[in-house]
Design an enzyme around this catalytic site. Structure first.
Site, PDB file in Angstrom:
ATOM      1  N   TYR A   1       0.878  -1.168   0.000  1.00  0.00           N
ATOM      2  CA  TYR A   1       0.000   0.000   0.000  1.00  0.00           C
ATOM      3  C   TYR A   1       0.919   1.221   0.000  1.00  0.00           C
ATOM      4  CZ  TYR A   1      -3.551   3.360   1.557  1.00  0.00           C
ATOM      5  OH  TYR A   1      -4.388   4.445   1.674  1.00  0.00           O
TER       6      TYR A   1
ATOM      7  N   ASP B   1      -2.367  -1.255  -4.013  1.00  0.00           N
ATOM      8  CA  ASP B   1      -2.721   0.126  -4.293  1.00  0.00           C
ATOM      9  C   ASP B   1      -1.414   0.908  -4.395  1.00  0.00           C
ATOM     10  OD1 ASP B   1      -3.514   2.758  -4.332  1.00  0.00           O
ATOM     11  OD2 ASP B   1      -4.988   2.557  -2.734  1.00  0.00           O
TER      12      ASP B   1
END
Length: 378
Positions: free
Chosen positions: A204, A257
């Site tokens: 992330y 992400d």
């Protein structure tokens, strides 16, 4: 990616105010594959598996859930999660932005085993409450799903509790990575090492933040660390990059992400120069991601298989109510070593497909990569 579980609308209500009128960004369809998929990114299932070939694959799904505990308080979110797992039957589920604290992990892990039959490793932010967090989950053995205790670290690392994986892969060793500098305690990286065959890195990536206050760290701290820690090889190497660049390093897949819209096709309004000053679409972030791909011999798998797809996004601003208009950004990726692209494929440098690489003798290759989104169902 967006955590929304509801279908987006392509038509506006007839009672909307004029100030709310916007043009809808058309989402191109990515072709339904004739064989099972290997890597998936984004929010939820969008196609029917029933007409695909029977072919053994390792299916990996990535999802920014934007707060996992809320899934057990909101029935519609839990239904979306269970439907995703039931329909897609992933071998590996990678989560980002779980927002868990360590005190939450035992309860959430038990609920995940009960609801979707998956368990694995969790990394939580120690720097801030309700922030960041990542996980890698794999199917539990049937007689372990009802277990009343969370597995210990030694048992997790041994992999003995997990079902046998396809493609003859060894059960993975799961581990947590601390990350660099100010991101060290933010729970942003977990990995799965499948013996000498594959290393999966779930990340992330830090957002550049309001006013781009973390942009310098993002470019000069985080990106530099990722490159040097996981991608220490040149673009012409015929071995993987997954463990520091030695000849025996396994090929690597980096997913999650990544908080960047790389190409103009990856966000809805590239002609608007204001986006050059917004997180994820700054020239610095986009250029750095491009260099990471080109210099380290990595491939954006979705763009490789669907080079012309546009309007295919994984994040929409809720504040601006952009989901219903599909005015979004593609921030979620599966980035793979070029040696993992299909052996009989040949490259187009702009699209990222690798030439047949005679130096790679492994048995794993990427079959396809898609963005799954409930707005495309039906």
């Amino acid at each position: 990616s967006s955590s929304s579980s509801s279908s987006s609308s392509s038509a506006a209500s007839s009672t909307r105010n004029r100030k709310d009128e916007r043009s809808t960004i058309v989402r191109d369809e990515t072709p339904t594959p004739q064989r099972l998929l290997q890597y998936h990114s984004s929010s939820s299932s969008s196609y029917d598996n029933s007409h695909q070939e029977e072919k053994e694959v390792l299916k990996i799904i990535s999802w920014n859930v934007a707060g996992l505990r809320s899934f057990f308080n909101k029935p519609e979110k839990l239904r979306a999660l269970k439907s995703l797992v039931q329909d897609e039957r992933p071998d590996v589920l990678c989560l980002q932005e779980t927002k868990l604290q360590e005190i939450h992990v035992q309860d959430v892990a038990l609920k995940m085993k009960k609801e979707i039959g998956m368990e694995g490793i969790w990394s939580c932010s120690k720097a801030r409450k309700g922030y960041s967090g990542t996980a890698i989950l794999l199917p539990s053995t049937a007689d372990r799903i009802a277990s009343e205790t969370v597995l210990g670290a030694a048992e997790l690392q041994s992999g003995e509790h997990l079902e046998k994986l396809p493609l003859g892969l060894n059960r993975p060793i799961l581990s947590e990575e601390l990350g660099p500098g100010e991101a060290e305690g933010e729970g942003r990286i977990v990995t799965a090492q499948f013996g000498s065959e594959l290393k999966l890195v779930n990340v992330y990536v830090p957002n550049a933040g309001d006013g781009l206050k973390r942009l310098d760290f993002r470019i000069n701290g985080w990106e530099s660390w990722i490159r040097n820690s996981y991608m220490k090889r040149d673009k012409n190497s015929t071995t993987g990059s997954g463990d520091g660049g030695s000849g025996e390093s396994p090929p690597m897949v980096l997913c999650g992400d990544l908080n960047v819209a790389h190409l103009d096709k990856d966000f809805f309004c590239p002609e608007n120069k204001d986006y050059e000053k917004l997180p994820g679409t700054t020239p610095q972030e986009r250029e750095t991601f491009g260099r990471l791909l080109s210099e380290r011999g990595m491939v954006d798998t979705f763009r490789a298989f669907h080079p012309n797809a546009s309007g295919v996004y994984s994040y929409w601003s809720q504040r601006a109510r952009n989901r219903q208009w599909n005015r979004g950004l593609r921030l979620d990726y599966f980035v793979a070593d070029k040696v993992l692209m299909e052996a009989d494929s040949h490259s187009n440098d702009d699209n990222g497909r690798s030439e047949k690489d005679e130096g790679y003798r492994g048995s794993l290759f990427v079959l396809d990569s898609r963005v799954l989104d409930t707005s495309t169902i039906g």
